[in-house]
Design an enzyme around this catalytic site. Structure first.
Site, mmCIF file in Angstrom:
data_model
loop_
_atom_site.group_PDB
_atom_site.id
_atom_site.type_symbol
_atom_site.label_atom_id
_atom_site.label_comp_id
_atom_site.label_asym_id
_atom_site.label_seq_id
_atom_site.Cartn_x
_atom_site.Cartn_y
_atom_site.Cartn_z
ATOM 1 N N GLY A 1 0.787 -1.226 0.000
ATOM 2 C CA GLY A 1 0.000 0.000 0.000
ATOM 3 C C GLY A 1 0.820 1.277 0.000
ATOM 4 C CG ASP B 1 0.249 -0.952 -10.882
ATOM 5 O OD1 ASP B 1 0.888 -0.040 -11.440
ATOM 6 O OD2 ASP B 1 -0.521 -0.773 -9.917
HETATM 7 P P1 ADP Z 1 0.038 -1.435 -3.623
HETATM 8 O O1 ADP Z 1 -0.173 -2.338 -4.789
HETATM 9 O O2 ADP Z 1 0.339 -0.020 -4.023
HETATM 10 O O3 ADP Z 1 1.039 -1.938 -2.652
HETATM 11 P P2 ADP Z 1 -2.713 -2.147 -3.178
HETATM 12 O O4 ADP Z 1 -3.762 -1.616 -2.267
HETATM 13 O O5 ADP Z 1 -2.992 -2.180 -4.625
HETATM 14 O O6 ADP Z 1 -1.361 -1.366 -2.842
HETATM 15 O O7 ADP Z 1 -2.372 -3.644 -2.779
HETATM 16 C C1 ADP Z 1 -2.104 -3.972 -1.430
HETATM 17 C C2 ADP Z 1 -2.892 -5.210 -1.066
HETATM 18 O O8 ADP Z 1 -2.390 -6.346 -1.815
HETATM 19 C C3 ADP Z 1 -2.713 -5.621 0.375
HETATM 20 O O9 ADP Z 1 -3.640 -4.949 1.212
HETATM 21 C C4 ADP Z 1 -2.973 -7.120 0.325
HETATM 22 O O10 ADP Z 1 -4.367 -7.386 0.291
HETATM 23 C C5 ADP Z 1 -2.399 -7.514 -1.015
HETATM 24 N N1 ADP Z 1 -1.004 -7.948 -0.893
HETATM 25 C C6 ADP Z 1 0.084 -7.386 -1.440
HETATM 26 N N2 ADP Z 1 1.215 -8.052 -1.107
HETATM 27 C C7 ADP Z 1 0.829 -9.070 -0.304
HETATM 28 C C8 ADP Z 1 1.519 -10.112 0.388
HETATM 29 N N3 ADP Z 1 2.841 -10.229 0.330
HETATM 30 N N4 ADP Z 1 0.783 -10.984 1.124
HETATM 31 C C9 ADP Z 1 -0.552 -10.875 1.180
HETATM 32 N N5 ADP Z 1 -1.249 -9.911 0.576
HETATM 33 C C10 ADP Z 1 -0.592 -9.014 -0.164
HETATM 34 MG MG MG Z 2 -1.689 -2.163 -6.237
#
Ligand code: ADP
Ligand code: MG
Length: 370
Positions: free
Chosen positions: A119, A169
């Site tokens: 995030g 992305d």
């Molecule tokens: P960003 O892609 O900018 O980091 P997003 O809101 O699009 O932010 O994605 C973040 C979400 O993706 C997290 O809240 C989670 O649900 C999921 N996520 C990302 N990486 C992981 C991980 N390593 N393990 C579990 N969930 C993940």
């Molecule tokens: Mg994202």
């Protein structure tokens, strides 16, 4: 230490069969253009998501992640995917989309470990989706190319998770590397890798601000772009250029400003590619600055904390330009810095930011990341 932090074998009691990875990304320029069919210019960052995987013969999918709640486990049955509004939806999205495409996805155990901050605008989500699609490709010997992997990851996030994101992305996580910028036409998915200038480095600093309504605001912006395109009589804002400026100016606010951002931002991506090719870092920096102003004033996706970080970076010597990167409403900035200066600049910006009580910024990429 939680079970998930101890490795695949400790969690699942047997060794993993395959391992796959995919990086996070930072977008250099071309923000909020991808869902209008426009141009973007992301590059991969050193942080990545790593997935270890092994098949099961009982149809159960069990997932451990080290990155949520200090370690978490969830499961579902292959073929019975249903959105839960939780991180497991990203996993279910990939298996559901593969199944729709005729792949008989069996059960499996997988362990996710990511160094991409979640995030923060560096696309941990696409990094997870692409790493999982790669892990399944390896485990099931699928013949899917990297653009297809990105398409599957996009369908998983857009259709299953329900985030109305463009294709930047997933394409970046699947196709970008750290030495080049991925110049991508999001309408055709045609891309070219542009070598990054050797005399500069990128500095990415997280503001620590995560906007509560980011996804709602993102949807609003996307809808505004669609309304602006409809009012201009084109399928997408990609289909208008600077010549349409008088018609854009006559749109009802805020559609005029939204359209102006997308149209000028597309032009800035093309100009940025030309500047990189010409080795003109001064020009590239100006384009970063102009992109930030456009996101702040016309697209209105910045916040005061981000504006302060950008201004403070720009005030440092050896900085060519700086801007908000990613969807906005918080997240991170990217600055183009003379090679060798990122550590010093990063420290100065982080220190200045911390002078306001309650604010704490973190260097995520560039120089000596703490
Ligand atoms: P960003 O892609 O900018 O980091 P997003 O809101 O699009 O932010 O994605 C973040 C979400 O993706 C997290 O809240 C989670 O649900 C999921 N996520 C990302 N990486 C992981 C991980 N390593 N393990 C579990 N969930 C993940
Ligand atoms: Mg994202």
């Amino acid at each position: 230490m939680t079970a998930a932090a101890q490795g695949f074998e400790a969690v699942f009691g047997r060794p993993a069969k395959r391992l796959a990875e995919a990086p996070g990304r930072v977008n250099l320029i071309g923000e909020h253009t991808d869902y209008s069919g426009g141009y973007v210019l992301p590059t991969a960052i050193p942080q990545k998501t790593r997935i270890e995987i092994a098949p099961r013969d009982d149809g159960l999918v069990r997932i451990a992640t080290t990155n949520v709640d200090g370690g978490a486990h969830l499961s579902f049955r292959a073929g019975e995917e249903a959105r839960r509004g939780l991180w497991i939806d990203y996993v279910q999205g990939i298996t559901a989309v593969l199944r729709q495409r005729g792949v008989a996805v069996p059960g499996f155990d997988a362990r996710i470990a990511s160094t991409v901050p979640l995030g923060s605008g560096l696309s941990s989500s696409a990094s997870l989706l692409v790493a999982l699609a790669r892990a399944l490709r390896a485990m099931l010997d699928l013949t899917i190319d990297d653009v297809d992997i990105a398409r599957i990851a996009h369908a998983a996030e857009h259709d299953f998770v329900g985030a109305p994101v463009g294709t930047m992305d997933q394409m970046a996580a699947s196709l970008a590397d750290e030495n080049t910028a991925l110049f991508l036409d999001t309408r055709t998915l045609a891309f070219e890798r542009i070598p990054l200038p050797a005399q500069a480095e990128l500095l990415v600093i997280n503001s620590g601000v995560a906007h509560q309504h980011a996804s709602g605001d993102y949807k609003t912006r996307r809808a505004e772009c669609e309304r602006a395109a409809a009012a201009l009589g084109v399928p997408q804002l990609r289909d208008v250029d600077a010549a349409a400026e008088p018609r854009i100016a006559s749109l009802p606010p805020p559609l005029d400003r939204r359209a102006r951002h997308v149209v000028t931002e597309n032009a800035r991506v093309l100009a940025a590619v030309a500047a990189i090719r010409a080795g003109d870092l001064g020009r590239l920096g100006e384009l970063f600055d102009a992109s930030h102003r456009s996101m702040r004033d016309d697209f209105e996706v910045s916040v005061p904390e981000i504006d302060d970080l950008v201004e403070s970076a720009r005030a440092q010597p050896d900085v060519f330009g700086a801007r908000l990167t990613g969807g906005g409403f918080g997240g991170s900035i990217v600055a183009l810095v003379k090679r060798g200066s990122a550590t010093k600049v990063g420290r100065a910006v982080v220190d200045a930011y911390a002078r306001v009580p309650g604010r704490r910024a973190t260097v995520l990429v560039g120089g000596l990341v703490p």
